[in-house]
Structures are given as structure tokens and as C-alpha cells.
Write a protein that holds these residues in place. Structure first.
Motif, mmCIF file in Angstrom:
data_model
loop_
_atom_site.group_PDB
_atom_site.id
_atom_site.type_symbol
_atom_site.label_atom_id
_atom_site.label_comp_id
_atom_site.label_asym_id
_atom_site.label_seq_id
_atom_site.Cartn_x
_atom_site.Cartn_y
_atom_site.Cartn_z
ATOM 1 N N LYS A 215 0.837 -1.211 0.000
ATOM 2 C CA LYS A 215 0.000 0.000 0.000
ATOM 3 C C LYS A 215 0.866 1.252 0.000
ATOM 4 O O LYS A 215 0.590 2.221 -0.729
ATOM 5 C CB LYS A 215 -0.919 -0.015 1.219
ATOM 6 N N PHE A 216 1.937 1.253 0.794
ATOM 7 C CA PHE A 216 2.850 2.392 0.876
ATOM 8 C C PHE A 216 3.489 2.681 -0.485
ATOM 9 O O PHE A 216 3.596 3.834 -0.907
ATOM 10 C CB PHE A 216 3.924 2.108 1.928
ATOM 11 N N LEU A 217 3.898 1.625 -1.179
ATOM 12 C CA LEU A 217 4.582 1.779 -2.462
ATOM 13 C C LEU A 217 3.624 1.899 -3.642
ATOM 14 O O LEU A 217 4.051 2.129 -4.768
ATOM 15 C CB LEU A 217 5.521 0.597 -2.694
ATOM 16 N N ASP A 218 2.331 1.711 -3.384
ATOM 17 C CA ASP A 218 1.294 1.786 -4.415
ATOM 18 C C ASP A 218 1.499 0.722 -5.492
ATOM 19 O O ASP A 218 1.459 0.994 -6.690
ATOM 20 C CB ASP A 218 1.257 3.185 -5.048
ATOM 21 N N GLU B 113 24.374 8.316 -6.917
ATOM 22 C CA GLU B 113 23.658 8.776 -8.113
ATOM 23 C C GLU B 113 22.288 8.104 -8.225
ATOM 24 O O GLU B 113 22.120 6.948 -7.831
ATOM 25 C CB GLU B 113 24.424 8.417 -9.386
ATOM 26 N N ILE B 114 21.350 8.802 -8.820
ATOM 27 C CA ILE B 114 20.039 8.228 -9.132
ATOM 28 C C ILE B 114 20.059 7.764 -10.584
ATOM 29 O O ILE B 114 20.514 8.487 -11.474
ATOM 30 C CB ILE B 114 18.919 9.253 -8.927
ATOM 31 N N CYS B 115 19.569 6.559 -10.841
ATOM 32 C CA CYS B 115 19.572 6.028 -12.207
ATOM 33 C C CYS B 115 18.586 6.791 -13.082
ATOM 34 O O CYS B 115 17.681 7.477 -12.587
ATOM 35 C CB CYS B 115 19.223 4.543 -12.205
ATOM 36 N N ASN B 116 18.759 6.648 -14.382
ATOM 37 C CA ASN B 116 17.846 7.275 -15.347
ATOM 38 C C ASN B 116 16.683 6.311 -15.613
ATOM 39 O O ASN B 116 16.553 5.735 -16.691
ATOM 40 C CB ASN B 116 18.601 7.588 -16.635
ATOM 41 N N LEU B 117 15.853 6.127 -14.598
ATOM 42 C CA LEU B 117 14.779 5.134 -14.709
ATOM 43 C C LEU B 117 13.766 5.458 -15.806
ATOM 44 O O LEU B 117 13.296 4.537 -16.483
ATOM 45 C CB LEU B 117 14.080 4.975 -13.361
ATOM 46 N N PRO B 118 13.405 6.719 -16.032
ATOM 47 C CA PRO B 118 12.464 6.987 -17.134
ATOM 48 C C PRO B 118 12.968 6.490 -18.484
ATOM 49 O O PRO B 118 12.214 5.888 -19.254
ATOM 50 C CB PRO B 118 12.329 8.517 -17.115
ATOM 51 N N GLU B 119 14.237 6.722 -18.771
ATOM 52 C CA GLU B 119 14.788 6.292 -20.059
ATOM 53 C C GLU B 119 14.930 4.775 -20.111
ATOM 54 O O GLU B 119 14.700 4.153 -21.159
ATOM 55 C CB GLU B 119 16.141 6.961 -20.300
ATOM 56 N N PHE C 159 10.334 9.747 -9.855
ATOM 57 C CA PHE C 159 10.127 10.147 -11.250
ATOM 58 C C PHE C 159 8.643 10.111 -11.652
ATOM 59 O O PHE C 159 8.320 10.345 -12.821
ATOM 60 C CB PHE C 159 10.916 9.235 -12.181
ATOM 61 N N ASN C 160 7.772 9.753 -10.705
ATOM 62 C CA ASN C 160 6.327 9.657 -10.982
ATOM 63 C C ASN C 160 6.028 8.640 -12.068
ATOM 64 O O ASN C 160 5.199 8.871 -12.957
ATOM 65 C CB ASN C 160 5.752 11.035 -11.359
ATOM 66 N N ILE C 161 6.688 7.474 -11.980
ATOM 67 C CA ILE C 161 6.482 6.420 -12.981
ATOM 68 C C ILE C 161 6.274 5.062 -12.291
ATOM 69 O O ILE C 161 6.744 4.026 -12.783
ATOM 70 C CB ILE C 161 7.655 6.348 -13.985
ATOM 71 N N GLU D 75 4.681 2.440 -14.450
ATOM 72 C CA GLU D 75 5.480 2.006 -15.598
ATOM 73 C C GLU D 75 6.644 1.104 -15.189
ATOM 74 O O GLU D 75 7.321 0.544 -16.056
ATOM 75 C CB GLU D 75 6.028 3.231 -16.335
ATOM 76 N N THR D 76 6.906 0.969 -13.898
ATOM 77 C CA THR D 76 8.068 0.222 -13.428
ATOM 78 C C THR D 76 7.643 -1.174 -13.004
ATOM 79 O O THR D 76 6.789 -1.332 -12.130
ATOM 80 C CB THR D 76 8.745 0.961 -12.260
ATOM 81 N N ASP D 77 8.238 -2.187 -13.620
ATOM 82 C CA ASP D 77 7.771 -3.565 -13.422
ATOM 83 C C ASP D 77 8.004 -4.076 -12.010
ATOM 84 O O ASP D 77 7.084 -4.579 -11.360
ATOM 85 C CB ASP D 77 8.465 -4.498 -14.424
#
Length: 397
Positions: free
Chosen positions: A97-100, A189-195, A229-231, A234-236
Motif C-alpha cells: 500500500k505504501f509503495l502503491d 547517483e540516481i539512475c535514469n529510470l524513465p529512459e 520520477f512519478n512512474i 510504468e516500473t515492473d
């Protein structure tokens, strides 16, 4: 060579100890979070992953103690058989629930999580594609999958062009899992998860993001990289650990219910490992409760980290660019790094010395990391000691 010969000729650690420059395995005698006791001496801790400072929180400690009173000290079995407690189910449901996300599955350690998930999903003829700077648990998961006749590819660190080059060369119909740290553990560093997600969709791949150093640190209320990233949708798959922000021990995988259900029933790290202990599970659950009640905790963590980043830069240190709780101070030379670590230690500041092969040649560093519970006086003391030592080694003027 006889099997044990390498053990008898291994001397690197002994040489460092003889030179009084050994930075590892120093036992903590007491731990208040920002201040620890080592060899009878109070030291400011600037190397812990206890990001929210909850390991010494009274509520978390009491939750662990209560769990022992109710359930005992261990589960004496795997989740698959006799080792599931209602605490495990409660933590999984609350964390989902926390992670939606639809579902979460607990593991006994964060290391087992990466190893277990990858080897469950990536089978013969499938491909696992890794960032070269991923955590060792992920790399070992990929190597193990390769031993089971999967294919293992690595792309240059955070290089999306190189990732696409690799994906182009893989048959479109093949199963593919792209694996990345959300926040890289050495550099912050934060990864480029959107790309990464975009390329995964383009080439029919799935994505696993390791949020060990992101959960409780970035994203709304500490909800991690995909939230940052508000995705999230989209993240499996997102994995994480309880040994950092959640003040405990264990790991988790989060994603679609059908995928989590599959892992739950085929993963050797679940089926053949004892389940998380009652005390560790209760501690993580209470830490999550605190984080939900106090969603500003990650903001204070980043505020402290930014204060240190700015402070190191003003002093003239070479700082690896990041915007998380990890602030690496680049030293360069390995010998200087080891001597610098000792001087910091002797003056009451504990940091982590990262040297090759853990980092590239000439990139030895003092990997510092911070907590929500660090006070300004702690942070200023760290800067003062770094200033003294940095001048001694001609790293700053």
C-alpha cells in the motif's frame, strides 16, 4: 594450486593491520545513531546506511521486544512451510500500500532478494542486462542465472546509448530483464529510470529497480526511485531492503500480484531459507509506521546531506555529484585514502574507505553518508575534522 593455498598466502589485510590502516570489521560497542562507541571511544558516525536514524528509535526497539515475547526469537522454517507469521503478511500488505503496488514479498536479506528474484525470472534462453555499477547481489544473481544457461550482458554505467545498443542485438522475442540500482550505493547517483523504462518498452524487456538506497530517501515520503520520477505504474519490479531506512534486516520485492505470486512459489531463496525473524519483521513494520506518520523525515535527511555536500565543496574537496544521502569525497590515491581514513578515525569521525577494486583506479574515496538524526553540531564536527585532515594530505589548501 592446492585449494587452501590462496588462504595462506593472502596478506593484504594483515599488511593493512600491521600499518594500523585497516578500515574494516571494527566492532561497535554502543550505537545511538549519529554517535557510536568503538574501543571505548565515542565517535560521530558518518558511514552508516541507517538513513532515517531509526535503529535506536524507542518505538522500533519496543516493537522488536514485543515480537520476541509473542513469537519467540526465530521462525524455525521457511515462509513456504512453517515460517510464515501474521507479522510477515501484515508487513507485505502495508508495504504494498505504501509503495502503491499490487503485492510485496519478503526475503530474509536484501542480498537474497536480488539473487533470488533474478534467478527465478531469468531462465534458459532469457537475457539479464545489468548496469556495470550495480550492487554485488544483483551481479551474483546474473552470474548464477548465466550458470543456468541464461545470457548475461552489461552496459556502461548509466549509458543509455550502450543499453540500447545491447537491446538491439538481442532477439526481440527473447525474455529480457534490465536490472539497475535506483540509487547507486557507492556514488549516490540516481539512475535514469524513465529512459530505462522507455527502452524496455521499445525492446519488449522488463525492468527491476533495486531501491536499497532509495526507499526512505527519495520520492514522496521516501517511496523510492519510481515515485521520485512519478512512474510507479510504468516500473515492473522494485526491490529493497530493511537494513537501511527500515532499521532492521531483510528484503522485499514489489510489483504485479501475478509476478510476485510466481516468485513466491518458485524462488529457492524463499523456499529453502528461514523466514525473517519476528524481531526484525516487527522492527521494519514499526519503522514503516513512523515513516508514514512523519513523511518529512526524508526531507530532513536530504537537507543534512546537502549541508554536507555544500560544506565539503566550500572547503575545496572534490565531491562526486549526487543528491541523495551518500556524499563521496574523492581522494584518488589509495595509500592516501587509507591514511586519511585512519586520521579521521583517530579524531572521532567514522567513514567508509572505498578503494580499488571496489572503485576504479585513482578514484579512492571517503564514502560518507548521513542520517535524519544528525544534528548541526555533528555535521560541523565532521567538516572541521575533514578540514584538518584534508590540509594535512594536501587535498585542500
Amino acid at each position: 594450486m592446492e585449494l587452501f593455498q590462496k588462504c595462506f598466502t593472502f596478506s593484504r589485510a594483515d599488511e593493512a593491520k600491521a600499518a594500523n590502516l585497516y578500515p574494516y570489521f571494527h566492532p561497535l560497542e554502543a550505537n545511538e545513531g549519529p554517535v557510536v562507541k568503538i574501543y571505548g571511544k565515542n565517535m560521530i558516525m558518518a558511514g552508516s546506511n541507517n538513513y532515517l536514524g531509526l535503529t535506536s528509535n524507542p518505538r522500533v526497539k519496543k516493537a522488536s521486544q514485543r515480537a520476541i515475547d509473542i513469537y519467540g526469537t526465530g521462525c524455525s522454517g521457511s515462509r513456504y512451510l512453517t515460517g510464515t507469521l501474521n507479522l510477515h503478511n501484515e508487513l507485505e500488505e502495508k508495504l504494498a500500500k505504501f509503495l502503491d503496488v499490487e503485492a510485496v514479498l519478503l526475503f530474509s536479506t536484501g542480498y537474497q532478494t536480488g539473487l533470488g528474484v533474478i534467478t527465478s525470472l531469468v531462465n534458459k534462453g532469457d537475457y539479464v542486462i545489468m548496469d556495470r555499477e550495480n550492487h554485488a547481489s544483483l551481479m551474483n544473481g546474473a552470474v548464477t542465472a548465466k550458470g543456468m544457461f541464461a545470457e548475461f550482458k552489461r552496459y556502461k554505467h548509466s549509458d543509455m546509448d550502450d543499453l540500447e545498443r545491447i537491446l538491439k542485438d538481442i532477439p526481440f522475442e527473447a525474455g529480457k530483464l534490465i536490472v539497475t540500482d535506483g540509487v547507486f550505493s557507492v556514488t549516490g547517483e540516481i539512475c535514469n529510470l524513465p529512459e530505462i523504462n522507455k527502452l524496455a518498452k521499445k525492446y519488449s524487456a522488463r525492468v527491476l529497480c533495486d531501491d536499497a538506497h532509495a526507499t526512505g530517501v527519495i520520492g514522496n515520503g521516501g517511496r523510492g526511485t519510481a515515485n521520485h520520477f512519478n512512474i510507479v505504474d510504468e516500473t515492473d519490479l522494485t526491490m529493497g531492503t530493511f537494513s537501511k531506512s527500515f532499521a532492521s534486516l531483510g528484503g522485499f520485492i514489489a510489483g504485479k500480484e501475478r509476478v510476485i505470486n510466481y516468485i513466491k512459489h518458485v524462488c529457492g531463496a524463499i523456499i529453502f531459507s528461514a523466514s525473517p525473524t519476528p524481531a526484525s519483521c516487527a522492527a521494519a513494520l514499526e519503522a514503516l509506521n513512523i515513516l508514514e506518520e512523519q513523511p518529512d523525515l526524508p526531507n530532513q535527511l536530504i537537507k543534512n546531506s546537502n549541508y554536507m555536500r555544500d560544506g565539503f565543496k566550500k572547503l575545496g574537496f572534490n565531491i562526486y555529484p549526487s543528491n541523495t544521502a551518500i556524499v563521496p569525497v574523492i581522494v584518488g590515491d589509495t595509500d592516501i585514502a587509507m591514511m586519511m581514513w585512519r586520521e579521521l578515525f583517530d579524531r572521532g569521525v567514522f567513514v567508509n574507505a572505498f578503494i580499488p577494486p571496489g572503485v576504479p583506479e585513482n578514484m579512492s574515496m571517503m564514502r560518507t553518508s548521513y542520517m535524519t538524526t544528525h544534528k548541526k553540531e555533528h555535521l560541523d564536527k565532521i567538516l572541521d575534522v575533514f578540514k584538518e585532515v584534508g590540509k594535512e594530505f594536501n587535498l585542500i589548501s
